[in-house]
Design a protein around this motif. Sequence first.
Motif, PDB file in Angstrom:
ATOM      1  N   MET A 154       0.766  -1.049   0.102  1.00 14.25           N
ATOM      2  CA  MET A 154       0.145  -0.110   0.021  1.00 14.25           C
ATOM      3  C   MET A 154       0.857   1.246   0.092  1.00 14.25           C
ATOM      4  O   MET A 154       0.668   2.359  -0.708  1.00 14.25           O
ATOM      5  CB  MET A 154      -0.931   0.176   1.170  1.00 14.25           C
ATOM      6  CG  MET A 154      -1.940  -0.916   1.195  1.00 14.25           C
ATOM      7  SD  MET A 154      -3.647  -0.389   0.698  1.00 14.25           S
ATOM      8  CE  MET A 154      -4.261   0.430   2.083  1.00 14.25           C
ATOM      9  N   LYS A 155       1.849   1.135   0.805  1.00 13.46           N
ATOM     10  CA  LYS A 155       2.922   2.356   0.755  1.00 13.46           C
ATOM     11  C   LYS A 155       3.560   2.723  -0.684  1.00 13.46           C
ATOM     12  O   LYS A 155       3.457   3.860  -1.031  1.00 13.46           O
ATOM     13  CB  LYS A 155       3.912   2.237   1.557  1.00 13.46           C
ATOM     14  CG  LYS A 155       3.438   2.313   3.220  1.00 13.46           C
ATOM     15  CD  LYS A 155       4.888   2.379   4.127  1.00 13.46           C
ATOM     16  CE  LYS A 155       4.427   2.838   5.476  1.00 13.46           C
ATOM     17  NZ  LYS A 155       5.534   2.606   6.423  1.00 13.46           N
ATOM     18  N   LYS A 156       3.893   1.512  -1.256  1.00 18.19           N
ATOM     19  CA  LYS A 156       4.248   1.683  -2.724  1.00 18.19           C
ATOM     20  C   LYS A 156       3.214   2.370  -3.532  1.00 18.19           C
ATOM     21  O   LYS A 156       3.274   3.269  -4.405  1.00 18.19           O
ATOM     22  CB  LYS A 156       4.746   0.330  -3.408  1.00 18.19           C
ATOM     23  CG  LYS A 156       6.115   0.149  -3.439  1.00 18.19           C
ATOM     24  CD  LYS A 156       6.408  -1.134  -4.200  1.00 18.19           C
ATOM     25  CE  LYS A 156       6.789  -2.119  -3.247  1.00 18.19           C
ATOM     26  NZ  LYS A 156       6.602  -3.532  -3.853  1.00 18.19           N
ATOM     27  N   SER A 194      -8.802  -1.275  -2.451  1.00 11.79           N
ATOM     28  CA  SER A 194      -8.383  -2.423  -1.690  1.00 11.79           C
ATOM     29  C   SER A 194      -9.629  -2.840  -0.860  1.00 11.79           C
ATOM     30  O   SER A 194      -9.514  -4.129  -0.524  1.00 11.79           O
ATOM     31  CB  SER A 194      -7.395  -1.989  -0.876  1.00 11.79           C
ATOM     32  OG  SER A 194      -7.338  -0.592  -0.147  1.00 11.79           O
ATOM     33  N   VAL A 195     -10.456  -2.178  -0.531  1.00 15.93           N
ATOM     34  CA  VAL A 195     -11.766  -2.630   0.226  1.00 15.93           C
ATOM     35  C   VAL A 195     -12.296  -3.353  -0.490  1.00 15.93           C
ATOM     36  O   VAL A 195     -13.020  -4.561  -0.255  1.00 15.93           O
ATOM     37  CB  VAL A 195     -12.458  -1.282   0.777  1.00 15.93           C
ATOM     38  CG1 VAL A 195     -13.826  -1.988   1.163  1.00 15.93           C
ATOM     39  CG2 VAL A 195     -11.813  -0.593   2.248  1.00 15.93           C
TER      40      VAL A 195
ATOM     41  N   ALA B  24      -3.503  -1.143   7.134  1.00 10.81           N
ATOM     42  CA  ALA B  24      -2.848  -0.436   6.388  1.00 10.81           C
ATOM     43  C   ALA B  24      -3.179   1.158   5.822  1.00 10.81           C
ATOM     44  O   ALA B  24      -2.097   1.775   5.525  1.00 10.81           O
ATOM     45  CB  ALA B  24      -2.983  -1.191   4.769  1.00 10.81           C
ATOM     46  N   ILE B  25      -4.258   1.321   5.861  1.00 13.41           N
ATOM     47  CA  ILE B  25      -4.891   2.766   5.891  1.00 13.41           C
ATOM     48  C   ILE B  25      -4.416   3.732   6.772  1.00 13.41           C
ATOM     49  O   ILE B  25      -3.994   4.492   6.585  1.00 13.41           O
ATOM     50  CB  ILE B  25      -6.440   2.772   5.564  1.00 13.41           C
ATOM     51  CG1 ILE B  25      -7.092   2.003   4.633  1.00 13.41           C
ATOM     52  CG2 ILE B  25      -6.949   4.095   5.782  1.00 13.41           C
ATOM     53  CD1 ILE B  25      -8.590   1.772   4.554  1.00 13.41           C
ATOM     54  N   ASN B  26      -4.382   3.134   7.969  1.00 14.53           N
ATOM     55  CA  ASN B  26      -3.727   3.919   9.054  1.00 14.53           C
ATOM     56  C   ASN B  26      -2.362   4.149   8.694  1.00 14.53           C
ATOM     57  O   ASN B  26      -1.870   5.266   9.064  1.00 14.53           O
ATOM     58  CB  ASN B  26      -3.905   3.128  10.359  1.00 14.53           C
ATOM     59  CG  ASN B  26      -5.156   3.086  11.155  1.00 14.53           C
ATOM     60  OD1 ASN B  26      -6.102   3.923  10.552  1.00 14.53           O
ATOM     61  ND2 ASN B  26      -5.603   2.044  11.847  1.00 14.53           N
ATOM     62  N   PHE B  27      -1.628   3.417   8.179  1.00 14.48           N
ATOM     63  CA  PHE B  27      -0.186   3.548   7.871  1.00 14.48           C
ATOM     64  C   PHE B  27      -0.146   4.516   6.766  1.00 14.48           C
ATOM     65  O   PHE B  27       0.806   5.483   6.863  1.00 14.48           O
ATOM     66  CB  PHE B  27       0.334   2.125   7.450  1.00 14.48           C
ATOM     67  CG  PHE B  27       1.291   1.507   8.558  1.00 14.48           C
ATOM     68  CD1 PHE B  27       0.370   0.692   9.685  1.00 14.48           C
ATOM     69  CD2 PHE B  27       2.638   1.524   8.870  1.00 14.48           C
ATOM     70  CE1 PHE B  27       1.169   0.334  10.470  1.00 14.48           C
ATOM     71  CE2 PHE B  27       3.054   1.094   9.833  1.00 14.48           C
ATOM     72  CZ  PHE B  27       2.249   0.312  10.928  1.00 14.48           C
ATOM     73  N   VAL B  28      -1.070   4.097   5.820  1.00 12.97           N
ATOM     74  CA  VAL B  28      -0.806   4.991   4.837  1.00 12.97           C
ATOM     75  C   VAL B  28      -1.094   6.662   4.943  1.00 12.97           C
ATOM     76  O   VAL B  28      -0.588   7.396   4.414  1.00 12.97           O
ATOM     77  CB  VAL B  28      -1.594   4.646   3.341  1.00 12.97           C
ATOM     78  CG1 VAL B  28      -1.845   5.582   2.369  1.00 12.97           C
ATOM     79  CG2 VAL B  28      -0.889   3.470   3.035  1.00 12.97           C
ATOM     80  N   GLY B  29      -2.315   6.830   5.916  1.00 11.53           N
ATOM     81  CA  GLY B  29      -2.517   8.199   6.436  1.00 11.53           C
ATOM     82  C   GLY B  29      -1.421   8.653   6.982  1.00 11.53           C
ATOM     83  O   GLY B  29      -1.088  10.095   6.585  1.00 11.53           O
ATOM     84  N   ALA B  30      -0.841   8.070   7.872  1.00 11.39           N
ATOM     85  CA  ALA B  30       0.231   8.654   8.751  1.00 11.39           C
ATOM     86  C   ALA B  30       1.411   8.873   7.695  1.00 11.39           C
ATOM     87  O   ALA B  30       2.082  10.050   7.637  1.00 11.39           O
ATOM     88  CB  ALA B  30       0.697   7.676   9.711  1.00 11.39           C
TER      89      ALA B  30
END
Lengths: 249, 199, 286
Positions: A154-156, A194-195, B24-30
């Motif tokens: 997701m970060k990528k 993704s959801v 993962a959304i929490n991570f991406v938000g941050a």
Amino acid sequence: MNNERSMLSRLYPTTKFMITIALCLAAFIVPGYGFSYAVLPICMVLAYFAGSFKEFSNLAIKALLMIVVFIFILQSFFYPGHDILWSWGIFSIKREGVEFALFLTSKIVAVASAFILFFRITKVKDLVHSLEQIGLPSKVTYVILSTLQLIPEMKKLTLVIMDAQKTRGVETEGKLLVRMKAFLPTLSPLILGSVASTEERVLTLESRAFSANVKKSSIYTLEKTKYDRLVQILLIVLLAILIVWRVAL
Amino acid sequence: MGIKRGLKYDFSLLAILLIPIGIAINFVGAQIILLLKLPIYLNTIGTILTAMIGGPWVGMVTGASTNLVVGITNPVSFAFTPVQMAVGLVVGLLAMKGMYTKLWKVILASMAVVLTVLIVASPIQVLMFGGATGNSSDAVVATFLASGQQIWTAVFSTKILVESVDKIISNVIAFVIVMKMSPRYLSKLNYGAIFIKKK
Amino acid sequence: MSIITIKNLSYQYPISESDALKDVSVTIERGKLYALVGANGGGKTTLCNVIRGFIPHFYKGDLRGEVLIEGKDIREWGMGELSQKVGYVFQNPFTQISGVKDNVFEEIAFGLENLGMEPGLIREKVDQVIRMLEIDYLRDKNPFELSGGQKQRVALASIIVMEPDVLVIDEPTSQLDPKGTEEVFKIIELMKNKGKTIILVEHKIELIAEYADYIILLNEGEVAMQGSTREILTDERALTFGAALPQYSLFGMEMRRRGMDLGSIPLTEKEAIEAVKTWMKKGVNA
């Protein structure tokens, strides 16, 4: 972690976890702050032998430096006390505050170091495997493993989308409000995508018999060695000596 | 209905798959906040979102897991796990009561979330960390202390300031995104029906 | 012998106002390849979901009529036991990896682990499938890092390793390039030769003409036509129900329309060349 041959890395996850817990307990059994602070260098040495000294040190600094500094600032200046060590205008450092900060930060440093060490010398895959052996439900282990695979993906994706937004002219620099507005269009397609994918993932998992009512097996294996026994006994003996010494004191 | 049956009902496979996404959304938000250099956290959007459509228990687990995962590299976050859990629980309960169907209700709900964070986070921050958290908001605490406030009121004041902005934005973002979800998807979730727009 | 019998099946999705499947009756014979064709939204994927039991076990909604897998009603099958009977592969390569394994070997083993099979036996079976599908070079790669085509082949391997009698394959190549498509069809052919019953949704009609034994044409939730591949693909009515026809049969029909009857309607390139050759010879002789 890179050094496959290091004995520390090859210990069973629960043994490694016992080392962490023993370090934490010791920090609270031994009075004062000296020993608790010493847990950090102890962990550094252990990390060195496991071949992850650099990783460990970087994370320890990132996690601890700011909070320790702030605790010292907040406590030494504003802790109610009378024994003034140093003062400047209306601000003054009190001995009681410094002592409290020393006590507090030493425990935080000890516990945090022990846990950072644990996760540097233990692969999450190994940890999850050992938890599964103890009887943790596979739904729980699925969540853990899937999360750790998903986050870097997701970060990528975020970076890709943010670049795309930039080329489309959406501002990611500049004024606060402008940057704020860039946030939602970046995040929302990523999240909705993704959801929505969870629905097909359910089909994938069901196709692979994920909810079959049998005890699952695993082709991944981890062996306990004689060193695990040895380390465990050593830790228990050390802790026992520590407790006896503390009570007798 | 026993709690065990309730939990099994809440944790359907579809709901369980939402948890990693929420984390993962929490991570991406941050992460985006860091990239955009904004002075808030936005690390609860995933928790709020999963709590809204997956129910309070799923929200709680998402919150707890987020801090446990962060804790792998920064164990200080272990201590703040109850905060994320409380956010998931409260949002889940409010959503069940229909507090996440209109924007003005969401703003009201955000205030309830802020209050929750205040009650759960402040004792941890004051008692375990002497009022510090290790991030930029500590400077605000120091300022309040310097102006003559006590440690508890200083932490409270800081939290009200920072959390209000953060939680209103996070809740509104989660709300906007849930409203964009397809009715077909929402209909499959145990707690999704409430967000399907009536024609 | 039939392995799946569907009688008067109708189904309505939750929150939908009309039936997605209307009075569908189909019999699937063991060891044959059935192609489901028709325009999008015609009910192909819905029918696949019924056969795999996702309807009614995962998608709720209203299911009427009879669906028997080996004589037992779909509602009575458990999801776990059905996974060993009916394998399911669909179009999106990205959501078909388990998401928890960090190498292809373990990814393929995941299903058998869930069935509680003995680890030694799992390794043996996974090795076998990897060799059979010629994906040994992917063995140690992270499933997340594979290309779409590679992911799709790993997805197929992960299902095949569980040895289901029936394979439901829903548009496996729609997101793949020609090379990926070819490789996936090589696997499908392999499975057909092993005697598996295959239900395939595929838009590339030339491939269907080549591989399918029977065709079921769905239009607006109803079975518009069904029969042998030759029967359906040489019948002009199929076009009016939203199906595509191979360019060779279209060519044959056009020839017939222009009064140049080839004698039969060709399906494949080979047949077309053959038919034209005979026709031209006839022309020369006459």
